[in-house]
Design a protein around this motif. Structure first.
Motif, short mmCIF file in Angstrom:
data_model
loop_
_atom_site.label_atom_id
_atom_site.label_comp_id
_atom_site.label_asym_id
_atom_site.label_seq_id
_atom_site.Cartn_x
_atom_site.Cartn_y
_atom_site.Cartn_z
N PHE A 219 104.53 20.04 -38.54
CA PHE A 219 103.58 19.65 -37.51
C PHE A 219 103.63 18.14 -37.21
N GLY A 220 104.38 17.40 -38.02
CA GLY A 220 104.47 15.96 -37.81
C GLY A 220 103.22 15.21 -38.21
N ILE A 221 102.49 15.72 -39.20
CA ILE A 221 101.26 15.09 -39.68
C ILE A 221 101.56 14.33 -40.97
N ASN A 222 101.23 13.06 -40.99
CA ASN A 222 101.49 12.23 -42.17
C ASN A 222 100.35 12.37 -43.17
N THR A 223 100.65 12.92 -44.33
CA THR A 223 99.70 13.02 -45.43
C THR A 223 100.33 12.36 -46.66
N PHE A 224 99.59 12.40 -47.77
CA PHE A 224 100.13 11.80 -48.99
C PHE A 224 101.43 12.47 -49.42
N THR A 225 101.48 13.81 -49.34
CA THR A 225 102.67 14.52 -49.81
C THR A 225 103.87 14.24 -48.93
N THR A 226 103.70 14.24 -47.61
CA THR A 226 104.83 13.90 -46.73
C THR A 226 105.24 12.44 -46.95
N GLY A 227 104.25 11.59 -47.23
CA GLY A 227 104.58 10.19 -47.52
C GLY A 227 105.40 10.03 -48.78
N ILE A 228 105.11 10.83 -49.80
CA ILE A 228 105.89 10.79 -51.04
C ILE A 228 107.34 11.17 -50.76
N PHE A 229 107.54 12.22 -49.96
CA PHE A 229 108.90 12.65 -49.63
C PHE A 229 109.63 11.58 -48.82
N LYS A 230 108.95 10.99 -47.85
CA LYS A 230 109.59 9.98 -47.02
C LYS A 230 109.98 8.75 -47.84
N ALA A 231 109.09 8.35 -48.74
CA ALA A 231 109.41 7.20 -49.60
C ALA A 231 110.59 7.51 -50.50
N TRP A 232 110.63 8.71 -51.02
CA TRP A 232 111.69 9.12 -51.93
C TRP A 232 113.04 9.22 -51.22
N LEU A 233 113.03 9.66 -49.95
CA LEU A 233 114.28 9.92 -49.23
C LEU A 233 114.76 8.73 -48.40
N GLN A 234 113.84 7.93 -47.85
CA GLN A 234 114.23 6.97 -46.81
C GLN A 234 114.36 5.53 -47.31
N TYR A 235 113.57 5.15 -48.31
CA TYR A 235 113.56 3.75 -48.72
C TYR A 235 114.59 3.47 -49.82
N ASP A 236 115.08 2.22 -49.84
CA ASP A 236 115.86 1.76 -50.98
C ASP A 236 114.92 1.66 -52.17
N ASP A 237 115.39 2.09 -53.34
CA ASP A 237 114.53 2.15 -54.52
C ASP A 237 113.25 2.94 -54.23
N GLY A 238 113.43 4.05 -53.47
CA GLY A 238 112.28 4.85 -53.04
C GLY A 238 111.58 5.56 -54.17
N ASP A 239 112.25 5.69 -55.32
CA ASP A 239 111.60 6.36 -56.45
C ASP A 239 110.32 5.64 -56.85
N ALA A 240 110.37 4.31 -56.90
CA ALA A 240 109.21 3.53 -57.30
C ALA A 240 108.08 3.67 -56.28
N ASP A 241 108.43 3.67 -54.97
CA ASP A 241 107.41 3.84 -53.93
C ASP A 241 106.79 5.23 -54.01
N ALA A 242 107.62 6.24 -54.24
CA ALA A 242 107.10 7.60 -54.37
C ALA A 242 106.19 7.72 -55.59
N MET A 243 106.56 7.03 -56.67
CA MET A 243 105.73 7.05 -57.88
C MET A 243 104.37 6.41 -57.60
N ARG A 244 104.34 5.31 -56.88
CA ARG A 244 103.07 4.64 -56.61
C ARG A 244 102.17 5.51 -55.71
N LEU A 245 102.76 6.12 -54.69
CA LEU A 245 101.98 7.03 -53.84
C LEU A 245 101.50 8.24 -54.64
N SER A 246 102.36 8.75 -55.51
CA SER A 246 101.97 9.89 -56.36
C SER A 246 100.81 9.51 -57.26
N ALA A 247 100.83 8.28 -57.76
CA ALA A 247 99.75 7.82 -58.63
C ALA A 247 98.42 7.75 -57.87
#
Length: 544
Positions: A219-247
């Motif tokens: 649906f193209g709706i940005n939530t915490f879970t979609t944000g975790i995936f985007k951080a994990w897939l799109q950013y350099d060193d996205g694991d750390a960003d995904a971890m912070r959002l997950s926290a």
């Protein structure tokens, strides 16, 4: 003088009893079975500890950008969705449960189990189907609110119906004798009595909403879970960003769980004081058919309509049934779900048995720790599991294998072991809750009688308790199987290379706009989940 001696002797006896109790308590904790439960709880808590650690001490190179431009949107969208989904799920679930539990009308027995069927539909599949029916206008915030309410209201319906059926018939009879009509009985008697059950159902709806990725991404709706995936897939060193959002998301979930526990307090929705069953009230002809029509409308909108649309779209891709890969994906999903569901039931049985055996407060707390996974979104658990497995590979397994002459770059991470472990962390609650409920029903007298006849603890479990827990074990396996068949975010992050399940393949086809082929995969998921749900309903009804 004699009184002083008496006081001293009482003091000594008190200290002696205290010492005996302490030694017995220590012996219980050091028993092999207790130590094994501690190990299980420790393993399950590791991903959650790692996630929370990154909230305060983890380094996140893109966190400033996320915090400035994205985090507020994630929070607002998530809260807005929750504010719409919970009330609508409450209305649908509680109203359906009230009609089915309290009144007699044409088709009541059919609706009793049929209203559970929307749970067999994954949200990302429902998103595909409703978008095909109503067009792109449905792909909005309000469309998502309607979709999630349609799919998740059975959680509220099931718990509320069970609570109403367990109440003493006297309560509703007294309400009728005092001249209260159906509406007044509902608001003054039924709603207060079922408040804990309703809160439990709504908390499950909330957790499923926070866990979802596929429908919100479609649906193209940005939530915490979609944000975790985007951080994990799109950013350099996205694991750390995904971890912070997950926290951040995990912290919110913990606050919600604690609030829900405090709100419920010691309230219970079952009345053990009386076994008298409520006599269902017969409705007038018009009201009876109006009730049947209302429940059919709910079932039609929430299940028949979206599944019928999937059949229509899937007809154009029926050649897919000749594709060998289609059956391979189906086999992957079913085998993985069956194996993991059985492991969940066995581990759940072991944890509940040890708690029943030793009855120690610390072991009870460990059981609660093992039970917390269902409240944590799958994407959060996946990130939390991935980090320690990668660390173990890099610092222990690979160096060790290098010394032995093996050139292995990946040992634990990206294997079925990682995926199954994450599944167990996420869904162990289904096993523990089902077995715990079964143990409460059979009581302790039977087990004590068995031990008095010379049976050991293990023999009592295998020969006496396990046959009585058959329905609970079946329930644990079926609930685990259905959840595992539908699970998407956790599987997408941790699946082995070139491994697909029906869930991941359905979402892949949806993302590539191959709607007819995705409908075929979706139909198989729905019917694979629907059959166990129907079987479970019949097993529970037969037991009653």
């Amino acid at each position: 003088m004699s009184q002083d001696k008496l006081k001293v002797s009482k003091g000594k006896s008190g200290l002696y009893r205290s010492g005996v109790t302490t030694r017995r308590s220590l012996k219980q904790l050091l028993a092999p079975s207790s130590l094994l439960v501690m190990l299980v709880a420790f393993c399950i808590s590791i991903p959650l500890i790692i996630i929370l650690f990154h909230l305060f001490w983890g380094e996140s190179p893109n966190w400033e950008h996320i915090q400035k431009y994205l985090l507020k949107r994630y929070i607002f969208n998530t809260l807005y969705l929750i504010a719409g989904i919970l009330p609508l799920s409450f209305i649908l679930g509680v109203s359906c449960a009230w009609f089915v539990a309290i009144y007699e009308f044409p088709g009541r027995k059919f609706f009793e189990w049929a209203l559970v069927l929307p749970l067999a539909t994954p949200t990302y599949v429902a998103a595909l189907s409703y978008s095909g029916i109503f067009g792109s206008k449905f792909q909005s915030m309000w469309g998502a609110i309607l979709l999630f309410s349609f799919v998740l209201y059975p959680y509220v319906y099931l718990l509320t119906r069970t609570a109403l059926l367990r109440q003493s018939g006297n309560m509703f009879e007294v309400a009728r004798s005092l001249g209260l009509n159906g509406r007044q009985s509902f608001f003054r008697v039924g709603l207060p009595l079922t408040r804990p059950a309703i809160a439990g159902g709504l908390s499950l709806v909330l957790m499923e909403t926070l866990n979802d990725y596929g429908a919100f991404d479609y649906f193209g709706i940005n939530t915490f879970t979609t944000g975790i995936f985007k951080a994990w897939l799109q950013y350099d060193d996205g694991d750390a960003d995904a971890m912070r959002l997950s926290a951040c998301l995990l912290t919110f979930v913990i606050i919600v769980v604690i609030t829900e526990r405090l709100q419920r307090g010691k309230a219970k929705y079952s009345n053990k004081a009386s076994s008298q069953k409520s006599i269902r009230r017969k409705l007038s002809t018009f009201k009876a058919f109006a009730t049947s029509a209302f429940l059919f409308l709910v079932l039609f909108i929430t299940f028949i309509l979206p599944v019928g649309n999937l059949f229509r779209d899937g007809w154009y891709a029926r050649e897919l049934f000749r594709d060998k890969e289609f059956y391979l994906f189906s086999l992957n999903s079913i085998l993985l779900a069956i194996i993991t569901a059985c492991l969940i039931a066995i581990i759940g049985l072991f944890i509940c048995w040890v708690n029943r055996l030793h009855k120690h407060t610390f072991l009870f707390l460990l059981k609660r720790v093992c039970n917390v996974g269902y409240a944590i979104p799958g994407a959060v658990i996946a990130i939390g599991v991935m980090v320690p497995f990668i660390w173990t590979d890099r610092h222990i397994m690979i160096p060790f294998l290098d010394k032995l002459g093996f050139d292995q770059r990946q040992v634990l991470h990206g294997t079925f072991l990682t995926l199954i472990f994450a599944y167990i962390v996420r869904f162990l609650s289904a096993g523990i809750s089902s077995i715990d409920s079964g143990y409460q029903k059979i009581g302790s007298n039977i087990s004590e009688a068995s031990k008095s006849l010379g049976y050991s603890d293990l023999k009592t479990l295998l020969k006496v308790e396990l046959p009585l827990l058959k329905t609970s074990m079946i329930t644990a396996i079926i609930l685990g199987f259905v959840d595992l068949m539908k699970e998407l975010p956790l599987t997408m992050i941790l699946r082995p290379t070139n491994f697909d399940t029906l869930a991941t393949k359905t979402f892949e086809k949806i993302s590539n706009e191959q709607l007819s082929e995705s409908s075929i995969y979706a139909i198989v998921i729905i019917f694979t989940c629907m059959i166990p749900i129907i079987i479970l309903n019949k097993v529970i009804r037969r037991e009653k």
